[in-house]
Write an enzyme that holds these catalytic residues in place. Structure first.
Site, PDB file in Angstrom:
ATOM      1  N   ASP A  87      22.428  18.602  46.075  1.00  0.00           N
ATOM      2  CA  ASP A  87      23.523  19.514  46.428  1.00  0.00           C
ATOM      3  C   ASP A  87      24.605  18.788  47.215  1.00  0.00           C
ATOM      4  OD1 ASP A  87      21.447  19.425  48.638  1.00  0.00           O
ATOM      5  OD2 ASP A  87      23.144  20.350  49.666  1.00  0.00           O
ATOM      6  N   ASP A  92      16.808  13.369  51.252  1.00  0.00           N
ATOM      7  CA  ASP A  92      17.623  13.371  52.472  1.00  0.00           C
ATOM      8  C   ASP A  92      18.838  12.483  52.213  1.00  0.00           C
ATOM      9  OD1 ASP A  92      18.768  12.965  54.978  1.00  0.00           O
ATOM     10  OD2 ASP A  92      16.827  12.874  56.004  1.00  0.00           O
ATOM     11  N   GLU A 148       8.192  11.034  40.884  1.00  0.00           N
ATOM     12  CA  GLU A 148       9.121  11.869  41.648  1.00  0.00           C
ATOM     13  C   GLU A 148       9.130  11.311  43.061  1.00  0.00           C
ATOM     14  OE1 GLU A 148      10.002  16.437  43.200  1.00  0.00           O
ATOM     15  OE2 GLU A 148       8.069  15.987  42.261  1.00  0.00           O
TER      16      GLU A 148
END
Length: 218
Positions: free
Chosen positions: A156, A120, A46
């Site tokens: 998102d 980010d 991850e």
């Protein structure tokens, strides 16, 4: 600040995390299964893991795989370590480094799967090379992954997601699938109900969650 420093001190003593000055930090490349996990299970990363919600979440669901959260922020990793400790997960670990240096810590073919979850987006034009799906980063991932390794991206941020889709058009990949609304997609079940703090935050504001996965072609 005092609490953050305390977390750093705890990390120094904790076996869940590899960071500078720990004995095998400089020699772990190619040796994660033997030296860190002491098993031969496939490895999932991850990247920019923050508190490691996917590292610990998937680690609990798949005890027959190893999971490593990678981030430069030791205080964020500390939370992931707390979660792994509370769940008594033996197949979970954390690496403190910048993603730029990922090839220093993993050998060719050592990684079986990668998750990039709410990174980010680095939307400023002068920060394109810092986006974790920039071609330079994708080549690093390709170099450490097994043949046909699967890469997941969840975000998102629509401009960042669309940027990634454009980049992937010029990459040697296969099996690309994607959605601009994960929670209305047949792929939702692939996420096992795991949500990061950022995901919950942006969903509460009405943002849709974009998701894709693909495999590298060697």
């Amino acid at each position: 600040m005092r609490r953050k420093l305390a977390k750093f001190e705890e990390n120094k003593q904790n076996p869940y995390i590899l960071e500078p000055e720990k004995p095998i930090y400089e020699t772990i490349k190619g040796n994660w299964q033997k030296e860190f996990f002491k098993n031969q299970q496939p490895i999932t990363l991850e990247l920019a893991c923050g508190a490691g919600e996917y590292t610990t979440g998937l680690g609990g669901i798949f005890p027959d795989r190893n999971f490593i959260g990678v981030d430069i922020k030791g205080d964020r990793i500390w939370q992931g370590i707390e979660n792994a400790t509370n769940k008594n997960l033996k197949n979970v670990g954390f690496l403190r480094t910048k993603i730029h240096f990922i090839e220093k810590f993993f050998e060719k073919g050592e990684v079986d799967q990668i998750w990039i979850v709410f990174p980010d987006p680095q939307l400023q034009t002068n920060r394109v090379r810092r986006r974790l799906t920039n071609p330079v980063f994708l080549e690093k991932y390709r170099n450490i992954c097994t043949e046909n390794a699967q890469i997941h991206l969840k975000t998102d941020n629509l401009p960042f997601f669309n940027y990634t889709l454009e980049v992937l058009k010029d990459q040697k990949i296969t099996d690309l699938v994607y959605t601009h609304d994960l929670y209305q997609s047949v792929m939702l079940a692939d996420h096992f109900g795991i949500q990061t703090r950022y995901e919950k935050h942006f969903m509460a504001k009405g943002f849709k969650i974009n998701y894709l996965n693909f495999r590298f072609l060697k």
